[in-house]
Design an enzyme around this catalytic site. Sequence first.
Site, mmCIF file in Angstrom:
data_model
loop_
_atom_site.group_PDB
_atom_site.id
_atom_site.type_symbol
_atom_site.label_atom_id
_atom_site.label_comp_id
_atom_site.label_asym_id
_atom_site.label_seq_id
_atom_site.Cartn_x
_atom_site.Cartn_y
_atom_site.Cartn_z
ATOM 1 N N ASP A 387 0.847 -1.193 0.000
ATOM 2 C CA ASP A 387 0.000 0.000 0.000
ATOM 3 C C ASP A 387 0.886 1.248 0.000
ATOM 4 O OD1 ASP A 387 -2.324 1.524 0.185
ATOM 5 O OD2 ASP A 387 -2.508 1.297 2.363
ATOM 6 N N GLU A 390 2.702 5.163 -3.909
ATOM 7 C CA GLU A 390 2.701 6.120 -5.046
ATOM 8 C C GLU A 390 4.023 6.887 -5.161
ATOM 9 O OE1 GLU A 390 0.221 5.644 -2.832
ATOM 10 O OE2 GLU A 390 -0.849 4.406 -4.275
ATOM 11 N N ASP A 458 -9.029 3.534 -2.837
ATOM 12 C CA ASP A 458 -10.096 3.914 -1.903
ATOM 13 C C ASP A 458 -11.338 4.428 -2.604
ATOM 14 O OD1 ASP A 458 -8.197 3.180 -0.119
ATOM 15 O OD2 ASP A 458 -7.686 5.223 0.506
HETATM 16 O O1 MIG Z 1 -3.929 5.980 4.652
HETATM 17 O O2 MIG Z 1 -3.874 0.744 5.552
HETATM 18 O O3 MIG Z 1 -5.974 2.140 0.123
HETATM 19 O O4 MIG Z 1 -6.991 -0.095 1.450
HETATM 20 O O5 MIG Z 1 -7.097 -0.001 4.258
HETATM 21 C C1 MIG Z 1 -4.735 4.895 4.367
HETATM 22 C C2 MIG Z 1 -5.038 1.496 5.678
HETATM 23 C C3 MIG Z 1 -3.903 3.669 4.181
HETATM 24 C C4 MIG Z 1 -5.066 2.962 2.183
HETATM 25 C C5 MIG Z 1 -5.508 1.753 1.406
HETATM 26 C C6 MIG Z 1 -6.587 1.036 2.170
HETATM 27 C C7 MIG Z 1 -6.069 0.629 3.525
HETATM 28 C C8 MIG Z 1 -5.583 1.869 4.289
HETATM 29 N N1 MIG Z 1 -4.581 2.569 3.504
#
Ligand code: MIG
Length: 752
Positions: A387, A390, A458
């Site tokens: 996650d 980017e 999201d």
């Molecule tokens: O700032 O890990 O897209 O799927 O549950 C949010 C917490 C960070 C973004 C991801 C989402 C995940 C969440 N993350």
Amino acid sequence: MDFQLLGNTQSVTQQDQTLIIKTAEATARVSVYSPTIIRVCVTRTPDKEDTSFAVIQQSSGELNYLESDTEVIISTSALLLRISKSPLRFSFYTADGKELSRDDDRFGINWQGDRVINYRKLYPDEKFIGLGEKVGNLNRRGWAYTNWNTDCPDYGVKTDPLYKSFPFFIGIYQGGTYGLFLDNTNKSYFDFGATTDNEMSWFGADNGDINYYFFGEQSVAGIIRDYTWLTGRMEMPALWSLGYQQCRWSYMSAKEVLDIAAKFREKQIPADVMYCDIDYMQDYKIFTWNEQTFANPKALLEKLKEMNFKLVTIVDPGIKIEEGYQQYDEGVEKGYFATYPNGEKFVGEVWPGRCHFPDFFRQDVREWWGKSFSALTEPGVEGFWNDMNEPAAWGQNIPGMVKFGDKFMPEVRNAYGMQMARGTYEGTRALLNNKRPFVLTRAAYAGTQRYSAVWTGDNTATDDHLLLGQRLVNALGVTGMSFVGVDIGGFTGNPTPELMVRWNSLGVYTPMFRNHAMQGTVMREPWEWGEANEQIIKKDIEQRYKLLPYIYSSFYQSCKNGLPVSRTLAIDYTFDEQVYNEAFQNEFLFGDSILVAPVISTRHSAEVYLPEGQWYRLSSDELYNGGEAYTVDAPLDDLPVFVKSGTIIPMQHIVQSTQEQGDGVLELHIWKGNEATSFTYYEDDGETYDYENGAYYLRTISYDPANQTLTISEGEGSYTSRFTQLQVILHGFDGKTVQPSTLTPQQINITL
Ligand code: MIG
């Protein structure tokens, strides 16, 4: 701003098998990769090293060209590239002279400061598909997009850019098709007639080269095959990752994870995967487990295994600045983190607080990162969710002077997530001793299919997002990403029970079937929606499990030829105008022959367009003539799903998990048709790489309506199918039946 137009040719030379054309401003290099793929790279920095994160092939070495005073013509068996010398412009034709795509004669390639843009002729009826995870319509005509990997919580149905960059599109007009991949990781732009009075399309980037691969195959599927030949294809996924996946931000303790898993078994709702989001870690430190709430990961994994569940754990790139934390100490000592130009480490704030960011562009850093996964693989984790890559940091804008590898952030930002996924994949593959890791990433660049599945970040719990999500999945498929999912139910906000049920039914036909929700939202598991809805959700998840033999074989195609599992109708019915109609643009084929029409939750009927041919509704066997739109019933327990006449679909009986052996019965469903059809059935052990050494099982199932026969070719490969019994189930055959038989590996002939 300096404006500079690519001008007149000064010299044409051949170096090895590359044609080199020089103008006062730039150098153009042209090379042939295959008869249907030609690369053009126009650069102002010809001495710079030629590298790519995406491309895994070399030019084929066959350069045939003719030169005259005014032009150079490069030809292959499939394509003609006519290069006019003064000014230097590129025009592509099929071998028999049909124009496919060309520079705008006036503006062609030019530089606007550091930015480089290619203006091309826009044809009146030209359509565009592709670009991967982009909002808007299936047909991108009239839209403009930016590629700049961005964390975008709460994105709307018009937000651009999102998390991923796939600078690859397919143009379609007057019966012709072509593809174009701009291999440039700088911030890039694509404009499909949005800003030029419908006169030109254009693309370009903030820096770097107009470095593109032109695809001249005359079908969308052929272009996708070529594009995935160039940039790679996915591997066979672990079978368990195709089962139902239950996620949440977060299940807060090992006990909660186990309770949820146990409830699936108690309620006999099939499922394969539980997730741990960020709260399983100690203070959000990557590669740690929370000492209180996840005190004994090994015991957690063992108990999950007893229940036939796999676990996926999240990792973010940000490494907490904290002495004594292993990854921090090692990273500092070895200099593995991204730095400012003066060598100071860049600091950004994310979940753990102040963090450094691994420089995934370096091989040694990826190896170190990969080895760190032993903290997760040792207790038994086999799935790794990447996650925030980017990369995301609070405040978003990582300064442009931060260095990754030998480049500054703006040049390579779009590939950061891909390199993290690469390190994750390579490292966990090595740690898992021949087992297939499941890797899931949010940020991606062209070629990421080689390492990872993706999800669309999201999204929101609305009907609009249900439809948009399907378009994102379908468009990602055009750009080589087959293993794709959306947060079923919507990440942000709470779905109504109707939306949850409807979205879950669509999830059955989504390559990755994962229910996920944000912190603070209501619980989302199948039993949270009332007894009647739970039964529908259960029945739909069971349908997913019945279809797994078909789905697994469909993934085999993605591995073999790059065709996605979820296919916009534009792949098979490219020149049917209705396919692009906004009322029908979300429809798709799931595998070769299941057509799915997504429907919002507030409607219980739907307008569905069925392309040419004859179609049966899967739930009722009702027959429809294609080439027409119909209003069909679409109650919450019956999503409009159709199969084409002649379709062959292998199914199995319900299992609660892919880890169960099952009863050994393979059902072959056939819907009566008039034309001969066939299906490639693929199976292997579902979890190791032994298939790479021949341990697979491949059979061609052929239906011949003229002779009323069904033939199953002799089994190929050294793997023994887990199915021992065969049950042929006929649809539309006026009550005819076929007796069950033994599924032997020899050729099987059945009279229908
Ligand atoms: O700032 O890990 O897209 O799927 O549950 C949010 C917490 C960070 C973004 C991801 C989402 C995940 C969440 N993350």
